[in-house]
Design a protein around this motif. Structure first.
Motif, PDB file in Angstrom:
ATOM      1  N   GLN A  91       0.786  -1.256  -0.021  1.00  0.00           N
ATOM      2  CA  GLN A  91      -0.017  -0.079   0.258  1.00  0.00           C
ATOM      3  C   GLN A  91       0.662   1.248   0.016  1.00  0.00           C
ATOM      4  OE1 GLN A  91      -2.791   0.218   3.362  1.00  0.00           O
ATOM      5  NE2 GLN A  91      -4.073   1.637   2.264  1.00  0.00           N
ATOM      6  N   GLU A  92       0.546   2.228  -1.026  1.00  0.00           N
ATOM      7  CA  GLU A  92       1.402   3.486  -1.012  1.00  0.00           C
ATOM      8  C   GLU A  92       0.437   4.567  -1.030  1.00  0.00           C
ATOM      9  OE1 GLU A  92       3.584   3.009  -4.670  1.00  0.00           O
ATOM     10  OE2 GLU A  92       4.439   1.184  -4.089  1.00  0.00           O
ATOM     11  N   GLY A  93       0.663   5.171   0.178  1.00  0.00           N
ATOM     12  CA  GLY A  93      -0.629   6.125   0.243  1.00  0.00           C
ATOM     13  C   GLY A  93      -1.785   5.527   0.414  1.00  0.00           C
ATOM     14  N   GLY A  94      -3.019   6.167  -0.513  1.00  0.00           N
ATOM     15  CA  GLY A  94      -4.298   5.707  -0.532  1.00  0.00           C
ATOM     16  C   GLY A  94      -4.541   4.582  -1.359  1.00  0.00           C
ATOM     17  N   VAL A  95      -3.354   4.023  -2.264  1.00  0.00           N
ATOM     18  CA  VAL A  95      -3.249   3.014  -3.324  1.00  0.00           C
ATOM     19  C   VAL A  95      -2.954   1.651  -2.815  1.00  0.00           C
ATOM     20  CG1 VAL A  95      -2.612   2.682  -5.715  1.00  0.00           C
ATOM     21  CG2 VAL A  95      -2.878   5.104  -4.627  1.00  0.00           C
ATOM     22  N   ILE A  96      -3.892   0.702  -3.198  1.00  0.00           N
ATOM     23  CA  ILE A  96      -3.276  -0.736  -2.789  1.00  0.00           C
ATOM     24  C   ILE A  96      -2.475  -1.224  -4.240  1.00  0.00           C
ATOM     25  CG2 ILE A  96      -4.169  -2.909  -2.382  1.00  0.00           C
ATOM     26  CD1 ILE A  96      -6.544  -1.947  -1.077  1.00  0.00           C
ATOM     27  N   VAL A  97      -1.515  -1.781  -4.116  1.00  0.00           N
ATOM     28  CA  VAL A  97      -0.928  -2.580  -5.393  1.00  0.00           C
ATOM     29  C   VAL A  97      -1.155  -4.111  -5.110  1.00  0.00           C
ATOM     30  CG1 VAL A  97       1.181  -3.071  -6.488  1.00  0.00           C
ATOM     31  CG2 VAL A  97       1.094  -0.684  -5.113  1.00  0.00           C
ATOM     32  N   VAL A  98      -1.857  -4.638  -6.311  1.00  0.00           N
ATOM     33  CA  VAL A  98      -2.132  -5.988  -6.201  1.00  0.00           C
ATOM     34  C   VAL A  98      -1.652  -6.713  -7.538  1.00  0.00           C
ATOM     35  CG1 VAL A  98      -4.566  -5.447  -5.323  1.00  0.00           C
ATOM     36  CG2 VAL A  98      -4.115  -5.528  -7.822  1.00  0.00           C
ATOM     37  N   ALA A  99      -1.027  -7.828  -6.919  1.00  0.00           N
ATOM     38  CA  ALA A  99      -0.585  -8.717  -8.130  1.00  0.00           C
ATOM     39  C   ALA A  99      -1.658  -9.377  -9.012  1.00  0.00           C
ATOM     40  CB  ALA A  99       0.515  -9.812  -7.567  1.00  0.00           C
ATOM     41  N   LEU A 100      -1.478  -9.256 -10.386  1.00  0.00           N
ATOM     42  CA  LEU A 100      -2.444  -9.972 -11.039  1.00  0.00           C
ATOM     43  C   LEU A 100      -1.859 -11.409 -11.879  1.00  0.00           C
ATOM     44  CD1 LEU A 100      -3.639  -6.684 -12.957  1.00  0.00           C
ATOM     45  CD2 LEU A 100      -4.596  -7.753 -11.033  1.00  0.00           C
ATOM     46  N   ARG A 113     -11.528  -1.535  -7.926  1.00  0.00           N
ATOM     47  CA  ARG A 113     -11.896  -0.159  -7.568  1.00  0.00           C
ATOM     48  C   ARG A 113     -13.307   0.059  -7.248  1.00  0.00           C
ATOM     49  NH1 ARG A 113      -8.733   0.943 -12.508  1.00  0.00           N
ATOM     50  NH2 ARG A 113      -6.460   1.245 -11.952  1.00  0.00           N
ATOM     51  N   PHE A 114     -14.182  -0.483  -8.042  1.00  0.00           N
ATOM     52  CA  PHE A 114     -15.560  -0.284  -7.869  1.00  0.00           C
ATOM     53  C   PHE A 114     -16.115  -0.965  -6.661  1.00  0.00           C
ATOM     54  CE2 PHE A 114     -20.101  -1.872  -8.958  1.00  0.00           C
ATOM     55  CZ  PHE A 114     -20.453  -0.487  -9.160  1.00  0.00           C
ATOM     56  N   MET A 115     -15.514  -2.400  -6.473  1.00  0.00           N
ATOM     57  CA  MET A 115     -16.036  -3.215  -5.518  1.00  0.00           C
ATOM     58  C   MET A 115     -15.562  -2.657  -3.999  1.00  0.00           C
ATOM     59  SD  MET A 115     -17.843  -5.584  -7.139  1.00  0.00           S
ATOM     60  CE  MET A 115     -17.913  -7.426  -6.571  1.00  0.00           C
ATOM     61  N   LEU A 116     -14.255  -2.481  -4.003  1.00  0.00           N
ATOM     62  CA  LEU A 116     -13.555  -2.011  -2.617  1.00  0.00           C
ATOM     63  C   LEU A 116     -13.547  -0.556  -2.303  1.00  0.00           C
ATOM     64  CD1 LEU A 116     -10.236  -4.149  -3.315  1.00  0.00           C
ATOM     65  CD2 LEU A 116     -12.147  -4.709  -1.797  1.00  0.00           C
ATOM     66  N   ASN A 117     -14.050   0.165  -3.357  1.00  0.00           N
ATOM     67  CA  ASN A 117     -14.317   1.620  -3.290  1.00  0.00           C
ATOM     68  C   ASN A 117     -12.912   2.564  -2.753  1.00  0.00           C
ATOM     69  OD1 ASN A 117     -15.927   3.744  -3.488  1.00  0.00           O
ATOM     70  ND2 ASN A 117     -16.804   3.841  -1.408  1.00  0.00           N
ATOM     71  N   LEU A 118     -11.681   1.648  -3.631  1.00  0.00           N
ATOM     72  CA  LEU A 118     -10.544   2.314  -3.034  1.00  0.00           C
ATOM     73  C   LEU A 118      -9.509   2.336  -4.587  1.00  0.00           C
ATOM     74  CD1 LEU A 118      -9.635  -0.120  -0.101  1.00  0.00           C
ATOM     75  CD2 LEU A 118      -9.732   2.436  -0.091  1.00  0.00           C
TER      76      LEU A 118
END
Length: 567
Positions: A91-100, A113-118
């Motif tokens: 997590q960097e600031g308000g951004v979650i980094v996810v591996a795809l 983004r839509f489901m987590l509201n983040l």
């Protein structure tokens, strides 16, 4: 965006000949170029990973070497991680980094983004590394119940029945609740659970002291246990209305909308209908999982003899072919499978529907829109000026639509449509009652298919049994008539949620427009006489088709009695 082959060549992993060989295989069999080159042994999964990172501009996540903090893992519930095959890595600031596991599917990030509201940013990892990381940080990848998912999202199942009032009760409080994390999570869990269970509908029903959530699976409604907290009913309905782009402030009138999602890379279309009730708003969501639909007519489970008749009908050059049955009996799926079967380069096929349910390449699809006076009849007239070979009309509801369909068939078009009648021969009576002349109908009616969907016995808990005489009587059978026959039922297991059934199949009644039948229609023959003649020519009624399915061990006496009537 540069293609993966070009990047692999630049990185020195392969040469031009290797890529050309892979592209030749891709042209014949399809698939991803990276997977093909890996199978050929020219590259490793790690090589593809670095090339994808270069292609997408994402960083590489080494899930096997890096240790991810539990606080980061907690940002994405297991339900989402398993469904979307992603792992949060930082997590960097308000951004979650996810591996795809599939960085070429950008809709995954949009959905998260839509489901987590983040805000979410992607990184690349191999699918195998994603699976290992999910198992490592979340536990075994296994089926989870709605109760497990609720508990994981922070809802205590033991407190589900507790009734709390919404503080204040004003619109400001409701709007705050609608965007709150518990409500967003709850709505997402309800949607994901329904899609995972392959439910056709979700019913949200508010009462004074309970908030019922039900799913329709294989045509039957089941309660989701435990029910969500009743004080969240208004906020849940409002959250769904926001997702469907409806008016959150209007609670006195019914509203209809639509939600489009991509779950695990598969498109899911959700039709939303709200209805004002005593304790709030009831919401029904119809789920159209476009990625879960097989429209190959050979894969619908139709008996070979019935399939032969249907294929003969839909390859006729002109005429009217109708599919009849109640709402939810699979008429549209059957007709679309027929259209897919005849969807060749030499045919122009145009459909008009309310609404368009399946998006099929090669078909010109026209949506009905009553709000701007785009009716079936108006669309049909316009379609006839588009030089079609085959026309699919969503439903014949009135004389105007029926008349144009008959005229289209008379002028050399093949017309497919649906009607609501109890059996196949009744279509003749219904169309004549609408005002279509019997002599016109007799000239174009090639065949009618009546169908019902019956639940199939779960293969994992299928067991033999001997039916009681009373059960056989409900089918119109006597014990001596079924001597030597084997009957089955489902005992109930985890796979079928203890119902004994898993999946559905159609049973059919075929009414064919033979020369004799057409002659009788022209003379306005009685329904009973038309049915008798069709039976003489080999028509099996729905009940008989159902009995055959029972004898073949595919369904139960209970299902056939529930879905068909004894003539």
């Amino acid at each position: 965006m540069r293609n993966i082959g070009e990047i692999l060549i630049e990185m020195g992993f392969v040469d031009v000949e290797d890529v050309n060989e892979g592209l030749a295989i891709q042209g014949k069999k399809g698939g991803k170029l990276g997977d093909i080159l890996t199978e050929l042994g020219y590259v490793t999964p790690e090589d593809i990973l670095f090339a994808l990172a270069e292609q997408t501009g994402m960083e590489v996540a080494d899930l096997d070497e890096e240790e991810i903090e539990q606080s980061v893992i907690d940002l994405i519930p297991k339900t989402f991680a398993v469904t979307y095959r992603v792992v949060p890595v930082g997590q960097e600031g308000g951004v979650i980094v996810v591996a795809l596991g599939d960085p070429m599917n950008p809709t995954v990030l949009e959905d998260l983004r839509f489901m987590l509201n983040l805000e979410v940013r992607g990184a690349v990892a191999t699918p195998d590394a994603i699976n290992r990381a999910i198992t490592r940080y979340y536990g075994a990848i296994e089926e989870t119940t709605f109760q497990d998912a609720l508990a994981e999202a922070g809802f205590d199942p033991d407190d589900m029945e507790v009734l709390d009032d919404v503080p204040g009760g004003g619109n400001t409080d409701l709007e705050a609740m609608t965007s709150s994390t518990p409500v967003v999570k709850l709505v997402n869990l309800i949607l994901l659970q329904a899609i995972k269970d392959k439910a056709a509908d979700i019913h949200l029903e508010p009462f004074e002291k309970v908030f019922k959530v039900r799913q329709r699976i294989d045509g039957v409604l089941y309660d989701i246990k435990p029910p969500p907290p009743p004080h969240l009913a208004r906020a849940v309905a409002s959250r769904i209305k926001i997702m469907a782009d409806l008016d959150i402030a209007e609670t006195r009138l019914p509203q209809d909308g639509r939600i489009e999602l991509n779950v695990g890379g598969k498109p899911v279309d959700i039709r939303v209908s709200t209805l004002p009730v005593v304790w709030g708003e009831a919401v029904v969501m119809r789920i159209l999982d476009r990625g879960n639909v097989d429209l190959d007519i050979d894969n619908l489970g139709i008996r070979p003899k019935d399939l032969e008749v249907i294929k003969a009908l839909i390859t006729k050059p002109n005429g009217v072919i109708l599919v009849t049955g109640p709402t939810g009996s699979g008429k549209t799926t059957t007709l679309y499978s027929c259209l897919s079967h005849i969807n060749t380069i030499d045919k122009k096929i145009i459909t008009n529907e309310d609404p368009v349910e399946y998006d099929i390449e090669g078909l010109i699809q026209v949506p009905i829109n009553p709000e701007v006076n785009m009716t079936y009849a108006k669309a049909l007239r316009a379609i006839l000026r588009q030089d079609p070979d085959v026309i699919f009309v969503g439903e014949i509801r009135d004389l105007e639509t029926g008349g144009i369909a008959v005229e289209a068939a008379l002028t050399g078009h093949l017309v497919l449509s649906t009607l609501h009648t109890n059996d196949a021969p009744s279509v003749v009576t219904r169309l004549v009652d609408l005002g279509i002349e019997p002599f016109m109908l007799s000239a174009v009616l090639e065949g009618v298919i009546a169908q019902r969907l019956v639940r199939k016995i779960c293969r994992d808990c299928k067991a033999e049994y001997t039916p009681e005489a009373e059960e056989l009587m409900e089918l119109g059978l006597k014990p001596e008539m079924v001597r030597g026959r084997t009957f089955y039922y489902g005992e109930g297991c985890k796979r079928c949620n203890s119902t004994g059934y898993k999946g559905r199949q159609a049973i059919f009644e075929m009414f064919i427009g033979s020369a004799k039948i057409k002659e009788m229609i022209a003379k306005n023959a009685k329904l009973v006489d038309l049915t008798a003649q069709a039976r003489k020519e080999g028509m099996r009624i729905l009940r008989e088709a159902g009995v055959t399915a029972i004898y073949e061990g595919r369904t139960t006496i209970e299902e056939i009695v529930r879905e068909t009537i004894l003539h």
